[in-house]
Design an enzyme around this catalytic site. Structure first.
Site, mmCIF file in Angstrom:
data_model
loop_
_atom_site.group_PDB
_atom_site.id
_atom_site.type_symbol
_atom_site.label_atom_id
_atom_site.label_comp_id
_atom_site.label_asym_id
_atom_site.label_seq_id
_atom_site.Cartn_x
_atom_site.Cartn_y
_atom_site.Cartn_z
ATOM 1 N N HIS A 65 20.089 -14.147 36.469
ATOM 2 C CA HIS A 65 19.271 -14.887 35.638
ATOM 3 C C HIS A 65 18.273 -15.826 36.456
ATOM 4 O O HIS A 65 17.088 -16.193 35.813
ATOM 5 C CB HIS A 65 19.973 -15.636 34.319
ATOM 6 C CG HIS A 65 20.915 -14.852 33.436
ATOM 7 N ND1 HIS A 65 20.493 -13.806 32.917
ATOM 8 C CD2 HIS A 65 22.280 -14.713 33.621
ATOM 9 C CE1 HIS A 65 21.510 -13.177 32.322
ATOM 10 N NE2 HIS A 65 22.717 -13.723 32.897
ATOM 11 N N HIS A 94 18.883 -25.018 40.156
ATOM 12 C CA HIS A 94 18.580 -23.545 39.895
ATOM 13 C C HIS A 94 17.112 -23.793 39.614
ATOM 14 O O HIS A 94 16.493 -24.703 39.179
ATOM 15 C CB HIS A 94 19.273 -22.782 38.808
ATOM 16 C CG HIS A 94 18.958 -23.368 37.592
ATOM 17 N ND1 HIS A 94 20.255 -24.324 36.823
ATOM 18 C CD2 HIS A 94 18.255 -23.340 36.528
ATOM 19 C CE1 HIS A 94 19.648 -24.717 35.796
ATOM 20 N NE2 HIS A 94 18.680 -24.010 35.447
ATOM 21 N N HIS A 96 13.319 -21.740 37.659
ATOM 22 C CA HIS A 96 12.834 -21.033 36.555
ATOM 23 C C HIS A 96 11.376 -20.643 36.789
ATOM 24 O O HIS A 96 10.582 -21.545 37.489
ATOM 25 C CB HIS A 96 12.710 -21.831 35.102
ATOM 26 C CG HIS A 96 14.062 -21.987 34.492
ATOM 27 N ND1 HIS A 96 14.739 -20.993 33.614
ATOM 28 C CD2 HIS A 96 14.816 -23.092 34.591
ATOM 29 C CE1 HIS A 96 15.824 -21.637 33.600
ATOM 30 N NE2 HIS A 96 16.139 -22.681 34.200
ATOM 31 N N GLU A 106 9.299 -24.206 31.940
ATOM 32 C CA GLU A 106 9.837 -24.230 30.833
ATOM 33 C C GLU A 106 9.240 -25.021 29.889
ATOM 34 O O GLU A 106 8.635 -24.732 28.878
ATOM 35 C CB GLU A 106 11.361 -24.278 30.926
ATOM 36 C CG GLU A 106 11.850 -23.061 31.582
ATOM 37 C CD GLU A 106 13.269 -22.657 31.149
ATOM 38 O OE1 GLU A 106 14.115 -23.498 31.572
ATOM 39 O OE2 GLU A 106 13.522 -21.708 30.716
ATOM 40 N N HIS A 119 15.683 -27.158 38.113
ATOM 41 C CA HIS A 119 16.705 -28.019 37.301
ATOM 42 C C HIS A 119 17.755 -28.330 38.300
ATOM 43 O O HIS A 119 18.390 -27.537 38.748
ATOM 44 C CB HIS A 119 17.115 -27.124 36.062
ATOM 45 C CG HIS A 119 15.947 -26.941 35.044
ATOM 46 N ND1 HIS A 119 16.166 -25.752 34.037
ATOM 47 C CD2 HIS A 119 14.842 -27.344 34.896
ATOM 48 C CE1 HIS A 119 15.281 -25.769 33.342
ATOM 49 N NE2 HIS A 119 14.428 -27.056 33.782
ATOM 50 N N THR A 201 18.566 -24.404 28.454
ATOM 51 C CA THR A 201 17.264 -23.248 28.054
ATOM 52 C C THR A 201 18.017 -21.990 28.152
ATOM 53 O O THR A 201 17.083 -20.962 28.203
ATOM 54 C CB THR A 201 16.251 -23.609 28.951
ATOM 55 O OG1 THR A 201 16.464 -23.370 30.455
ATOM 56 C CG2 THR A 201 15.587 -24.981 28.969
ATOM 57 N N THR A 202 19.055 -21.771 28.455
ATOM 58 C CA THR A 202 19.675 -20.350 28.445
ATOM 59 C C THR A 202 20.875 -20.060 27.583
ATOM 60 O O THR A 202 21.530 -21.265 27.272
ATOM 61 C CB THR A 202 20.002 -19.796 29.929
ATOM 62 O OG1 THR A 202 21.196 -20.991 30.457
ATOM 63 C CG2 THR A 202 19.003 -19.855 30.917
HETATM 64 C C1 GRE Z 1 20.084 -22.957 32.654
HETATM 65 O O1 GRE Z 1 20.771 -22.253 32.610
HETATM 66 O O2 GRE Z 1 18.895 -22.858 32.538
HETATM 67 C C2 GRE Z 1 20.520 -24.476 32.413
HETATM 68 C C3 GRE Z 1 21.935 -24.950 32.644
HETATM 69 C C4 GRE Z 1 22.174 -26.289 32.414
HETATM 70 C C5 GRE Z 1 21.295 -27.062 32.133
HETATM 71 C C6 GRE Z 1 20.015 -26.725 31.816
HETATM 72 C C7 GRE Z 1 19.368 -25.333 32.078
HETATM 73 O O3 GRE Z 1 22.646 -24.097 33.123
HETATM 74 O O4 GRE Z 1 18.274 -24.852 31.572
HETATM 75 ZN ZN ZN Z 2 17.276 -24.010 33.848
#
Ligand code: GRE
Ligand code: ZN
Length: 258
Positions: A65, A94, A96, A106, A119, A201-202
């Site tokens: 992901h 991580h 996005h 996002e 993030h 957001t997931t």
């Molecule tokens: C995500 O999986 O994108 C995530 C997290 C924890 C906090 C925010 C977030 O795993 O967007």
């Molecule tokens: Zn995230």
């Protein structure tokens, strides 16, 4: 438990709530932040603890992901102050991103999308571990940073980008040789930020996150962002992994003007 994704043909964002009920909650993330609707505030200084040391080890994983980095430090990296009551301990970071440089973040600012968003996830130190924190509405803080495209590569991200080729397939991991300090990843100023209450957001989209979105973007070259789009998910190329914006539902959004 069903998996999720971002494209039709898999469990895409409009259908996440079919499997994960909380994804249809009232206080979801991401949102569009309209600067003319935010409330200006002057919060206490946001404080960073132990952010100047290199990690003792860094693991980078393609989880299908996103790209997630786990960094181990001798002294716990923490944040406090600002809108936060207790201190929060760093757990992971991580990314996005979008299919091209005109979208991918996002949260949006004035309906503007940045090509990528980082993030940095922190867990409330009042709770024994992150699993418990995920059950509390003040469980997590996420520091969100937006990227903008520049001509030059950003050297702070070189080691990450150069390792992506080793984690092309989902569930592949690698270790970074050097790693980086948390300070080196922050924007030039951390005084200006938006803050609001929302969700992961997931899936499972838990409504446990205090979001802190820094106003100042950080710089990355087109080629550096492009390297993330080459990764693979279980279903194909992981060209994009951003959830569409959700209803604000009357939530206040604050803008800290320092
Ligand atoms: C995500 O999986 O994108 C995530 C997290 C924890 C906090 C925010 C977030 O795993 O967007
Ligand atoms: Zn995230």
């Amino acid at each position: 438990e069903q998996s999720f994704g971002y494209d039709s043909g898999e469990l895409d964002p409009p259908h996440w709530a079919n499997e994960y009920k909380t994804c249809s909650g009232k206080y979801q993330s991401p949102i569009d932040i309209e600067e003319n609707l935010v409330t200006k505030v002057n919060l206490p200084l946001l404080r960073f603890h132990n952010i100047d040391t290199l990690p003792t080890s860094t693991t980078i994983t393609n989880n299908g992901h996103t790209v997630v980095l786990q960094l181990n430090y001798t002294a716990p990296v923490m944040i406090s102050g600002g809108p936060l009551t207790p201190a929060y301990r760093f757990t992971q970071l991580h990314f996005h991103w979008g299919v091209n440089d005109s979208l991918g973040s996002e949260d949006l600012i004035n309906n503007h999308s940045y090509p990528m968003e980082l993030h940095m996830v922190f867990s409330n130190t009042d709770y024994d571990d992150e699993k418990i924190a995920l059950t509390k509405n003040d469980g997590l803080v996420v520091l969100a940073m937006f990227f903008e495209i520049t001509e030059e590569d950003n050297p702070v991200y070189s080691e990450i980008v150069n390792t992506l080729g080793q984690i092309n397939m989902p569930d592949q991991s690698s270790n970074l040789q050097v790693g980086f300090t948390i300070r080196s990843m922050l924007p030039e100023s951390t005084e200006l930020y938006f803050t609001y209450k929302g969700s992961l957001t997931t899936p499972p989209c838990l409504e446990v996150v205090t979001w802190i979105d820094f106003k100042h973007p950080i710089q990355l070259s087109h080629n550096q962002v492009q390297a993330f789009r080459m990764l693979r998910s279980k279903h194909g190329q992981l060209t994009h992994n951003s959830r569409p914006v959700q209803e604000l539902s009357g939530r206040p959004v604050w803008y800290n003007v320092g």
